[in-house]
Design a protein around this motif. Sequence first.
Motif, PDB file in Angstrom:
ATOM      1  N   ARG A  61      50.410  39.981  36.677  1.00 46.84           N
ATOM      2  CA  ARG A  61      49.895  41.089  35.889  1.00 46.84           C
ATOM      3  C   ARG A  61      50.000  40.747  34.408  1.00 46.84           C
ATOM      4  O   ARG A  61      51.078  40.448  33.895  1.00 46.84           O
ATOM      5  CB  ARG A  61      50.666  42.368  36.202  1.00 46.84           C
ATOM      6  CG  ARG A  61      50.395  42.824  37.630  1.00 46.84           C
ATOM      7  CD  ARG A  61      51.182  44.042  38.012  1.00 46.84           C
ATOM      8  NE  ARG A  61      50.869  44.411  39.392  1.00 46.84           N
ATOM      9  CZ  ARG A  61      51.496  45.377  40.052  1.00 46.84           C
ATOM     10  NH1 ARG A  61      52.440  46.070  39.462  1.00 46.84           N
ATOM     11  NH2 ARG A  61      51.159  45.652  41.293  1.00 46.84           N
TER      12      ARG A  61
ATOM     13  N   ILE B   6      42.596  45.263  36.373  1.00 46.00           N
ATOM     14  CA  ILE B   6      41.988  45.247  37.709  1.00 46.00           C
ATOM     15  C   ILE B   6      41.386  43.880  37.997  1.00 46.00           C
ATOM     16  O   ILE B   6      41.592  43.304  39.070  1.00 46.00           O
ATOM     17  CB  ILE B   6      40.928  46.357  37.828  1.00 46.00           C
ATOM     18  CG1 ILE B   6      41.585  47.732  37.750  1.00 46.00           C
ATOM     19  CG2 ILE B   6      40.154  46.214  39.133  1.00 46.00           C
ATOM     20  CD1 ILE B   6      40.595  48.865  37.615  1.00 46.00           C
ATOM     21  N   SER B   7      40.645  43.325  37.031  1.00 46.69           N
ATOM     22  CA  SER B   7      39.990  42.034  37.246  1.00 46.69           C
ATOM     23  C   SER B   7      41.004  40.928  37.467  1.00 46.69           C
ATOM     24  O   SER B   7      40.804  40.038  38.297  1.00 46.69           O
ATOM     25  CB  SER B   7      39.091  41.695  36.056  1.00 46.69           C
ATOM     26  OG  SER B   7      38.055  42.638  35.931  1.00 46.69           O
TER      27      SER B   7
ATOM     28  N   ARG C  46      44.074  41.187  38.732  1.00 45.28           N
ATOM     29  CA  ARG C  46      44.694  41.314  40.047  1.00 45.28           C
ATOM     30  C   ARG C  46      43.702  40.997  41.161  1.00 45.28           C
ATOM     31  O   ARG C  46      44.079  40.461  42.199  1.00 45.28           O
ATOM     32  CB  ARG C  46      45.303  42.705  40.203  1.00 45.28           C
ATOM     33  CG  ARG C  46      46.645  42.821  39.501  1.00 45.28           C
ATOM     34  CD  ARG C  46      47.313  44.152  39.721  1.00 45.28           C
ATOM     35  NE  ARG C  46      46.915  45.106  38.700  1.00 45.28           N
ATOM     36  CZ  ARG C  46      47.403  46.335  38.619  1.00 45.28           C
ATOM     37  NH1 ARG C  46      48.287  46.749  39.495  1.00 45.28           N
ATOM     38  NH2 ARG C  46      47.013  47.152  37.660  1.00 45.28           N
ATOM     39  N   LEU C  47      42.425  41.296  40.950  1.00 41.76           N
ATOM     40  CA  LEU C  47      41.418  40.910  41.935  1.00 41.76           C
ATOM     41  C   LEU C  47      41.384  39.399  42.082  1.00 41.76           C
ATOM     42  O   LEU C  47      41.263  38.862  43.184  1.00 41.76           O
ATOM     43  CB  LEU C  47      40.043  41.419  41.510  1.00 41.76           C
ATOM     44  CG  LEU C  47      39.749  42.910  41.720  1.00 41.76           C
ATOM     45  CD1 LEU C  47      38.381  43.244  41.147  1.00 41.76           C
ATOM     46  CD2 LEU C  47      39.800  43.275  43.186  1.00 41.76           C
TER      47      LEU C  47
ATOM     48  N   ALA D 159      44.512  51.648  38.980  1.00 40.28           N
ATOM     49  CA  ALA D 159      44.380  50.222  39.299  1.00 40.28           C
ATOM     50  C   ALA D 159      44.995  49.915  40.657  1.00 40.28           C
ATOM     51  O   ALA D 159      44.424  49.180  41.468  1.00 40.28           O
ATOM     52  CB  ALA D 159      45.039  49.373  38.216  1.00 40.28           C
TER      53      ALA D 159
ATOM     54  N   ASP E  32      42.361  48.236  43.269  1.00 43.36           N
ATOM     55  CA  ASP E  32      42.220  46.787  43.208  1.00 43.36           C
ATOM     56  C   ASP E  32      42.343  46.138  44.581  1.00 43.36           C
ATOM     57  O   ASP E  32      41.640  45.174  44.897  1.00 43.36           O
ATOM     58  CB  ASP E  32      43.176  46.157  42.193  1.00 43.36           C
ATOM     59  CG  ASP E  32      44.643  46.400  42.498  1.00 43.36           C
ATOM     60  OD1 ASP E  32      44.943  47.009  43.541  1.00 43.36           O
ATOM     61  OD2 ASP E  32      45.485  45.990  41.679  1.00 43.36           O
ATOM     62  N   GLN E  33      43.228  46.677  45.443  1.00 42.28           N
ATOM     63  CA  GLN E  33      43.393  46.091  46.773  1.00 42.28           C
ATOM     64  C   GLN E  33      42.127  46.270  47.620  1.00 42.28           C
ATOM     65  O   GLN E  33      41.658  45.324  48.260  1.00 42.28           O
ATOM     66  CB  GLN E  33      44.593  46.725  47.487  1.00 42.28           C
ATOM     67  CG  GLN E  33      44.886  46.151  48.860  1.00 42.28           C
ATOM     68  CD  GLN E  33      45.445  44.750  48.799  1.00 42.28           C
ATOM     69  OE1 GLN E  33      46.244  44.431  47.925  1.00 42.28           O
ATOM     70  NE2 GLN E  33      45.031  43.888  49.712  1.00 42.28           N
TER      71      GLN E  33
ATOM     72  N   ALA F 221      39.342  44.116  46.299  1.00 38.49           N
ATOM     73  CA  ALA F 221      39.575  42.700  46.622  1.00 38.49           C
ATOM     74  C   ALA F 221      39.270  42.407  48.086  1.00 38.49           C
ATOM     75  O   ALA F 221      38.714  41.354  48.413  1.00 38.49           O
ATOM     76  CB  ALA F 221      41.017  42.323  46.298  1.00 38.49           C
TER      77      ALA F 221
END
Length: 418
Positions: A82, A142-143, A145-146, A227, A231-232, A235
């Motif tokens: 992160r 978000i990007s 963690r993706l 987020a 994000d999960q 992804a």
Amino acid sequence: MDYEIKSAAPETKAGLAGDDAQQVYDALMRTFEDYKAENDARLKAIEGGRGDVVAEEKLARIDAALDSQQRRLDDLALKAARPQLAAERLPAAEQREHKSAFESYVRSGDATALRRIETKALSVGSAPDGGYLVPTELERSISSRLATISPIRALASVREISGGVYKKPYTIAGPATGWVGETDPRPQTASPSFDALSFPAMELYAMPAATANLLDDAAVNLDDWLAGEIDQVFAEQEGLAFVSGDGANKPKGFLAVPTVANGAWSWGHLGTIATGVSAGFASSAPADVLIDLIYALRPGYRPNATFVMNRRTQAAIRKFKDSSGAYIWQPPVTAGGRASLAGFPLADAEDMPDIAANSLSIAFGDFRRGYLIVDRQGIRVLRDPYSAKPYVLFYTTKRVGGGVQDFDAIKLVKFGVG
């Protein structure tokens, strides 16, 4: 040692004892040494005609422990990834203003401040029926963690676009050339021929729900909550599409590209190397197909190449040795690293198919040159307090596309006779 997998690590009053990455990594290395010793004993027993079901079951438990520990390392790496975020598109004061206005919109539905910002800079907000752009810090979080969650996004090239379609030209046939003497005439050569690959950005959405108490609680960081909610799921959907998406309202995965035996490869296809056995590896020298796969890739792509497969395929390969008797699968060199296969990094992609008749369960290549992901600028949120009362829904959308951009940069193993 008991290898029954009940959890990734024993629980303590302070939490999980395995929360330290180095501890998990050390446990992984110890487990791999046990795995090698048990597998060597199993192979020796088979050679002596003394196959043992109990030994097979014990090896399977150790293998499951390896997978569990590697998954734990991946989770810890995700938490560590992160970023310390910084705004880029707007001056700091405007970023703070946007963030404050966005929080007011999410908590209470008051979009007055966002509309005022939209009037000042049309790139910040959008019409209420389309929602509002999230603050840059949240979008970057978000990007990032993706990219960590989705192995293909982490491996591929990623380009941000402002339109709906990205077109990439490529040369079908280069200009004609030839050798000439110093005073010989130079005939005119043929002009190069070009074509273009199109990568449309498709809409991906999630709709997390919040209670009024959550939104009223000033101690709750709404950026982190939003987020964490999306994000999960983003992804997971992206990862599946990048691998096997059919291109209909979603990115086109590399496994959806037409394939052909590598000896007959042509542009527009991905080359395959067959195991020679339906739904399995060859019984004699099973690792040879992986060596053939490595050298099917042109030398220019090889230095940055990565193996991609799911954990069940890894479990089958983990038993293989090279001609010197060394295991070709090796655990990560460091706590935050990747496992390797025949000296190349190995990415876990659970969306890759299991080994089956004619399945394409192993990919190998330079994915940064081979696969392109396009992200439309901005992630939008539309607050909906009406559709699911007493919950407030947050219709969150992003636009993403993808496809193969260099058909010679990725090769596949086909589990079939040819």
